[in-house]
Design an enzyme around this catalytic site. Sequence first.
Site, short mmCIF file in Angstrom:
data_model
loop_
_atom_site.label_atom_id
_atom_site.label_comp_id
_atom_site.label_asym_id
_atom_site.label_seq_id
_atom_site.Cartn_x
_atom_site.Cartn_y
_atom_site.Cartn_z
N SER A 121 8.16 6.06 -12.63
CA SER A 121 7.52 7.36 -12.42
C SER A 121 7.54 8.18 -13.70
CB SER A 121 8.25 8.12 -11.30
OG SER A 121 8.09 7.46 -10.06
N ARG A 256 -7.41 -9.34 26.12
CA ARG A 256 -6.18 -9.59 26.87
C ARG A 256 -6.06 -8.60 28.03
NH1 ARG A 256 -1.34 -11.88 27.28
NH2 ARG A 256 0.52 -10.64 27.74
N GLU A 351 1.08 3.02 -8.88
CA GLU A 351 0.17 4.04 -9.43
C GLU A 351 0.56 5.45 -8.97
OE1 GLU A 351 -3.94 3.33 -10.14
OE2 GLU A 351 -3.69 1.16 -10.01
#
Length: 370
Positions: A121, A256, A351
């Site tokens: 960071s 289902r 990022e």
Amino acid sequence: MLRDSVARFAQEVVAPKVREMDEKEMMDPAIIKALFEQGLMGIETSADHGGAESSFTSAIIAIEELAKVDPSVSVLCDVHNTLVNTVLRTYGTKEQQDKWLPQLAESKLGSFCLSEPASGSDAFALQTRAQKDGDHWILNGTKMWITNSYEAEVFLIFANVDPSKGYKGITCFIATKDMGIQIAKKEQKLGIRASSTCSLTFDDLRIPTENIIGGEGKGYKIAIEILNEGRIGIAAQMLGLAQGAFDKAVPYTFQRSQFGQPVGTFQGLAFQQAQAAMEIEAARLLTYNAARRKEEGLSFTREAAMAKLYASQVAQHVSGEAIEWAGGVGFTRETGIEKYWRDSKIGAIYEGTSNIQLQTIARFIQKQYS
């Protein structure tokens, strides 16, 4: 048209290989080759340089559509387009663009090398050093958590040429693997396993002065501006991931039946799906708005942070819910639903972590109201 084309490519070319690549933790070279052949590795690059000459939003849509099928392939395309290509298009000289952009558009994968063991960071605490030697620079240091690095042939490397200047000494260099870049370790990860993440070592790596991008000491400016743009790419990846998990799990809930009706028609599950659909759409609007502002030349740092943060949260939430909607089947590898959840966690980390995004947003609030 682009969306449909990429979606078709993802289903026909990528989908059959997703599970195998995940199990082997290796990107199939044929997938990378196909991405180049489809024109998806130079989306914004000019036609003169072999690219598609499309918009930033086009790149975001491509990243989103690929992520619906495999977030690993999506991030490979994302880093190559929104980081590597963009740096060269924005900061490279004409000579550098003429030399490198055609290669990056047609055949050679790129990698963005910023993070280090002691600078995640706090990116500008990097320790990689570059020392002048005639018309070359000698680089020594280590990079960590570098996406695409195992398969890449072109590397953007950030190193400090003058530590006495602090972050103002950081400079961006472009290099090729055959110059002597060493792949030190390939990480084994929770998710996006087919996407390579490696540590790199530079041991007296010689790079010509002509390979400096943007000028000496301009690396910090490049990194800040490009990562803001890259965060929109990660938002698109997380958005596509959430939609992919949703699209895979929801149909099963209507196939289902329990207690005489499809499980998807029970109010509890139906409301969860409605909530998820709303969150996905909100993430999409945040992401597209950030991309729009970037294209229009408006400030987008705050919007990129919001899009990246929220899309990563939605991706984790929806992919986790999708597993539960499919029950025991969702917990198995066979359906591929659980892979979306494993892949989603990285969205809160790379990022710019979620806390970094919150810090960025908070600073804008403080600036406006204090």
